[in-house]
Scaffold this active site. Sequence first.
Site, mmCIF file in Angstrom:
data_model
loop_
_atom_site.group_PDB
_atom_site.id
_atom_site.type_symbol
_atom_site.label_atom_id
_atom_site.label_comp_id
_atom_site.label_asym_id
_atom_site.label_seq_id
_atom_site.Cartn_x
_atom_site.Cartn_y
_atom_site.Cartn_z
ATOM 1 N N TYR A 301 0.657 -1.205 0.010
ATOM 2 C CA TYR A 301 0.141 0.239 0.047
ATOM 3 C C TYR A 301 0.866 1.285 0.027
ATOM 4 O O TYR A 301 1.850 1.242 0.691
ATOM 5 C CB TYR A 301 -0.937 0.033 1.158
ATOM 6 C CG TYR A 301 -1.842 -1.012 1.613
ATOM 7 C CD1 TYR A 301 -2.223 -1.718 0.408
ATOM 8 C CD2 TYR A 301 -2.392 -1.340 2.658
ATOM 9 C CE1 TYR A 301 -3.153 -2.794 0.469
ATOM 10 C CE2 TYR A 301 -3.444 -2.295 2.855
ATOM 11 C CZ TYR A 301 -3.819 -3.104 2.201
ATOM 12 O OH TYR A 301 -4.507 -4.089 2.020
ATOM 13 N N GLU A 376 -20.124 0.688 20.974
ATOM 14 C CA GLU A 376 -21.190 0.769 20.305
ATOM 15 C C GLU A 376 -21.893 2.194 20.477
ATOM 16 O O GLU A 376 -22.487 2.556 19.381
ATOM 17 C CB GLU A 376 -22.273 -0.484 20.563
ATOM 18 C CG GLU A 376 -21.539 -1.582 19.968
ATOM 19 C CD GLU A 376 -22.502 -2.637 20.386
ATOM 20 O OE1 GLU A 376 -23.597 -2.739 21.367
ATOM 21 O OE2 GLU A 376 -22.725 -3.879 19.544
#
Length: 399
Positions: A301, A376
């Site tokens: 990358y 969350e």
Amino acid sequence: MSDTRHPEEWQGIQEQMQQWRRDLHRLPELGLYVPETSLYVQSVLGELGVPFHTLLDGNAVVGLIEGAGPGKCIALRADMDGLPVRKETGLPFASTNGNMHACGHDGHMAMLLGAAAWLVTHRESFTGSIKLLFQPAEESPGGAKPMIEAGCLENPHVDAVFGLHAGAISTELPEETVGFRSGPLMAAVDKLQIVVQGKGGHAAYPQTTVDPITLAAELVLALQTLVSREKSPFDPLVLSITCINGGRGMNVIPDSVELLGTVRTMNPETRVWLARRIREVSEQLAASRGAAVEIKHDFIYPALFNDKSLTALAMAAARKVLGEQRVYELTEPVMGGEDFAFLAEAVPGVYAFQYSMASTDGEIYPHHTSRFDIDEASFSEGARLHVQVALDFLGAVDA
Ligand code: NI
């Protein structure tokens, strides 16, 4: 009046995102083959009424939300892949297939679906379009590049791309903040393999051999001097030899030894220079000992560069969502890699880090470990950040 800060409007989406994340958390898939994950994302987009198509044999999903009239296009990206890590969090929605969402990509998908849920019901509040990129294989071998090659940044042409990583990618990032950095953010990733070819023999008579073990040991240390003696300490550079394979018994000198490792750089010139110097030093050192080396140096990358004006826009958007105090400007890049770099190379891009760690048995565990977990409760802010960046980029009249 469309206000992304309406708490009641986001409450329902927050509950949905939690459910989507838990469902996706149960089925972590690896690399470029994420069929169940892809089908799940497709079914949610279908329920939301977001048009989409798939790429990469159905393993990537591209959604499109068109606004009230013509305009620019911004892409929002979430990666979809898990890791070959055996889960030990004890969560009721833990996976049972031997893999794990141990980097928070399940949360990335949930947040992008949450952003889609809001955007699709507020099409009147913006012009132009918003593309949703659900990408496999961020961890390996890379899904962004094949998606670009398959046309994900065209029809309509994408003018900018935004992405967000959950968890704690930068150790500098304070809790409860989102971190930004203009310019270099994450390092280029290279994979290095060196096979040292000597001549084996009886360990009691080394003079009759060309010992690849001693040469491999010399090489490991010699390569470190490229970092410490030949480059400015202000040019970020990491070289790690992570694996040495060779030999089978205490009285046998083997024929060959294999070294594996990784190289991380920020500066593209340094990257090319280092690949050349690794080759020169390895070949010359081997030749001086009568041995040979085979080198495979793969550029995996590129470095991830954030566009300056887009970073400023995203930071301003984040201040609207989180408030001034919770937007953090990172002083240093990180040496981890991320194939969002290919997207940010193709069009102006900005990638940000959202601190959102959750504890397992009272402790915080890092990314890619068996007890890693994300919070969350952070999802609605992450989704709202996606939305606000998109609206601000498109020049929404009424947000
Ligand atoms: Ni990740």
